[in-house]
Every structure is written in C-alpha cells, then in structure tokens.
Design a protein around this motif. Structure first.
Motif, short mmCIF file in Angstrom:
data_model
loop_
_atom_site.label_atom_id
_atom_site.label_comp_id
_atom_site.label_asym_id
_atom_site.label_seq_id
_atom_site.Cartn_x
_atom_site.Cartn_y
_atom_site.Cartn_z
N SER A 104 6.81 1.92 -17.48
CA SER A 104 6.03 0.73 -16.60
C SER A 104 7.22 0.53 -15.32
CB SER A 104 5.96 -0.42 -17.49
OG SER A 104 5.44 -1.48 -16.69
N SER A 105 6.48 0.45 -14.19
CA SER A 105 7.51 0.47 -12.86
C SER A 105 7.28 -0.95 -12.51
CB SER A 105 7.01 1.29 -12.01
OG SER A 105 7.66 1.16 -10.46
N PRO A 106 7.94 -1.86 -12.71
CA PRO A 106 7.76 -3.48 -12.51
C PRO A 106 7.56 -3.66 -10.84
CG PRO A 106 9.62 -3.24 -13.73
CD PRO A 106 9.32 -1.98 -13.21
N ASN A 107 8.09 -2.78 -9.98
CA ASN A 107 7.98 -3.09 -8.65
C ASN A 107 7.00 -2.31 -7.85
OD1 ASN A 107 10.48 -4.96 -8.62
ND2 ASN A 107 11.79 -3.11 -8.90
N LYS B 132 3.12 -5.13 -8.20
CA LYS B 132 4.03 -5.91 -9.09
C LYS B 132 3.15 -6.42 -10.12
CE LYS B 132 8.00 -6.78 -5.97
NZ LYS B 132 9.21 -7.73 -5.61
N SER B 133 1.98 -5.66 -10.48
CA SER B 133 1.39 -6.20 -11.64
C SER B 133 1.46 -5.17 -12.80
CB SER B 133 -0.01 -5.98 -11.24
OG SER B 133 -0.70 -4.90 -10.63
N SER B 134 2.21 -4.14 -12.55
CA SER B 134 2.38 -3.03 -13.53
C SER B 134 2.82 -3.60 -15.08
CB SER B 134 3.46 -2.07 -13.44
OG SER B 134 2.91 -1.36 -12.18
N LEU B 135 3.91 -4.45 -15.06
CA LEU B 135 4.30 -5.09 -16.23
C LEU B 135 3.19 -5.89 -17.09
CD1 LEU B 135 6.69 -5.55 -18.19
CD2 LEU B 135 7.41 -7.52 -16.95
N SER B 136 2.54 -6.94 -16.29
CA SER B 136 1.50 -7.70 -16.94
C SER B 136 0.31 -6.88 -17.58
CB SER B 136 0.92 -8.67 -16.02
OG SER B 136 0.42 -8.08 -14.81
N PHE C 275 10.95 0.45 -19.21
CA PHE C 275 10.80 -0.14 -18.01
C PHE C 275 11.79 0.30 -16.99
CE2 PHE C 275 9.49 -3.28 -21.29
CZ PHE C 275 8.18 -3.61 -20.99
N SER D 235 2.39 2.46 -12.78
CA SER D 235 2.87 2.79 -11.68
C SER D 235 1.89 3.27 -10.51
CB SER D 235 3.97 3.69 -11.98
OG SER D 235 3.60 5.05 -12.15
#
Length: 375
Positions: A4-7, A11-15, A35, A64
């Motif tokens: 999962s790429s947070p950036n 920047k919705s990948s994490l959620s 991550f 991502s």
C-alpha cells in the motif's frame, strides 16, 4: 503480499486498503501487508526479501498507481535466485495513473475500480504480460537495465508527468491542468531516434477494432489459479489490420545510415507503449493502441508545430484519425534507441522518472520475460 502506497494519487490508498482487508480475510485470503515509502524502498524490500518467503506468495497486490508495480517487478527481475518462479500481480487503482488496472478490468469487461479489482482477486484467472528491457547508457556503456510493462516516454509527456507532481492532490486531472500550461511554454527536444535498418513504418488508419467477442473458455497463454463453478464472461477486443501496408521511411523525416535509420533530430514527444490488452473503453489517448504486447513507437516531429501537437493529444483516433498528423512517425521494430538532449534528460518508464540517472542514451528491447496479471 500486499503493498500500500500512502502517497499515491489523492493519498487514499491506506484507507482503501484498510477498508478491504477485513473482507479479504473473511474470504480466507491470508495477507502480509507492507506499507511503502518513497522509492527505492519497495525495490530494495523485494531485492532483499528471502527467497522462501517471496515465492510463498500466490499474488502480489498493490494499492497504488503504476509506480509500485514498476518497482516490484524491477526488484524481482534484479534477483538471480528466482529461476522458474514468475510473480502474479493485481493493481487496486488508488494512484494518479493506473494503466495496469485499466488493462485488466477492461479486459474482463468491468469498470476500473477497487471493488472490481477485489472481484478479480476473489475469482482469480491469470494471463501473461510481457516485460520489455530499457537499457540506460553513459559514455556508450550500459550502466542500468530497467524492466518495463507499460511504456517509455521522453519529451513533452514525460516532462508533463514529472513536473505536475505537485498537483497530485487533484488526482489524474493534474495531467490535463498542467498540460495546458506546459503547451504555452517553449520546449523542443534535440534528441536522435535510432532504428534498425529493417524498420518498417505503418500508414494512416492502421488498425480498427472489431466488435467485442465474448469468450467463456480460457484463451491460449492463460492459466487458471483455481477452478470456479461459474467462469465470468470475458470480453476482449479483437484487432484487425486495415491499410497496414508496410511503408518505407517517411520522406524528409529520416536519414538512411549504413546499417541504421536515424529520425529527424528535433521532436516534441517520443512514446513507446507496450500495453497489450488496451480496449475501446481505454483509448482516451491517441498514443495508446491495442498492440498485443508489441512495441508501438510514436515520434511527433516538430514540422507539425504545437497546434498539430495539441490536435494530436486531444484527438481520439476512433473519431478523427486524420488529426494524428502526417508527422507522427510510427516505426515498427524489435528495438529503438534514443540519444537524449543533454539539457533534457528526463525519461519516464511506467510513469517513474529516471532523470536523476542523467543517462545519455536509452534503448528499448523486446525480451522473452513476462509476469502474470489477474483478469
């Protein structure tokens, strides 16, 4: 294995990843979640992951854009201890550019979304995707091999991709917004495109796409990860040749050397695409053709001017093929080399910039390497 790429993108990948993980677990999918951090973190992680652990994973999933799969595949290809093992990837589209997901979802006749990517993961079928090698040169010596599954870009579109990074918060709209600004500025690329002597060139309207053909049986080259009671109907666009006669080099655009062909040195954009399963629904750019994994090279020469470039970029070839412009040179060959402008060294490979390598030349080659995608 999940990355999962947070950036990426907005920047919705994490959620999105955290929302879907419980559903995956409820279906019996065991996961290892990682991550990512800025490049080359993912590349280094996979280069150093123990062989036994890496090869134990059935699927590598990415929340991502296309950059994370690019790093994953390059980290794997860099290793020399994985003979006989081929990774299987699926992309959950949460980045600005998600062409890999566009390919796999549209191939299955469904819209490109994280929910439909989950459907493909839960109903797994896999298909080969070719890998192309991009060799970077300094002082005529190879100093890096980069593996690509989407495209290699140099010129206007490459700089647009990199320079618009500060607009990531608006998602894929950044390309359109910054693109208008970029067109208003002065730019030209004094680079040379070198091709083998046997290169041929394709004429106008070289392809048309027939009506969709529904397939319910596995196609050649596809392997089934597990048997499902109900096989989803697959829609693949069939390609037929229309006026695809092989033409000599375009008059006034090339120089015939002893064993090579060299294109006119000044151009606006160089684009070489490898996307093999592009369908009618994804032909939003005249750069993209359904090419079944062949090298589809396009060079937009300066003779057409900026207005010609604008028409080329805005035209949808299904509707206005003439707007592609007579000065879009489209060679067909097994390799192509570009000697870059020393003042403009930004090369985009699968949406990732290699400007910091300051390479003087790069060469794109077909190979026999591949990976699998879920579709």
């Amino acid at each position: 294995l999940i990355f999962s790429s947070p950036n990426s993108g907005t920047k919705s990948s994490l959620s999105v990843c955290e929302r879907l993980l419980p559903l995956m677990r409820s279906r019996g999918l065991l996961q290892t979640v990682h991550f990512t951090e800025p490049a080359p973190h993912t590349f280094d992680f996979l280069t150093n992951l123990p062989k036994e652990e890496l090869t134990s994973f059935d699927v590598i999933a990415c929340f991502s854009g296309d950059g994370t799969p690019h790093q994953i595949l390059n980290g794997i290809q860099r290793r020399n201890d994985l003979e006989g093992w081929v990774p299987t990837l699926i992309l959950f589209p949460t980045g600005s550019g998600c062409a890999l997901a566009e390919n796999t979802t549209k191939l299955s006749a469904i819209e490109n979304s994280v929910e439909n990517a989950l459907f493909l993961l839960l109903n797994p079928r896999r298909m080969k995707m070719p890998l192309f090698r991009v060799r970077l040169f300094k002082q005529k010596q190879i100093f890096k091999d980069v593996w690509s599954f989407l495209f290699t870009n140099y010129g206007y579109l490459a700089d647009l991709n990199k320079e618009s990074e500060f607009l990531r918060f608006i998602g894929d709209k950044r390309f359109r917004v910054y693109g208008y600004y970029k067109l208003a500025s002065r730019f030209m690329y004094q680079a040379q495109v070198i091709l083998p002597k046997e290169t041929t060139f394709l004429g106008e309207n070289k392809w048309e796409i027939e009506k969709s053909e529904k397939l319910t049986e596995p196609v050649e080259g596809e392997e089934t990860l597990e048997q499902n009671e109900e096989t989803p109907t697959i829609v693949r666009q069939q390609k037929t040749e229309v006026e695809n006669e092989k033409l000599p080099a375009p008059e006034g655009s090339v120089e015939q050397l002893q064993d090579l062909i060299r294109l006119t040195p000044d151009f606006y954009n160089f684009y070489c695409s490898f996307l093999p399963f592009i369908t009618r629904g994804h032909l939003s750019s005249p750069c993209l053709w359904e090419n079944l994994g062949e090298m589809d090279t396009q060079v937009f020469l300066k003779e057409s001017g900026k207005w010609g470039l604008v028409k080329y970029l805005l035209a949808h070839h299904q509707h206005t093929p003439g707007a592609r412009g007579a000065k879009v040179v489209e060679p067909k060959s097994n390799w192509v080399r570009v000697i870059v402008d020393p003042n403009q060294t930004n090369i985009m490979i699968d949406g990732e910039s290699y400007e910091d390598d300051h390479c003087e030349e790069f060469q794109i080659e077909k190979t026999d390497r591949f990976f699998y995608v879920l579709w």
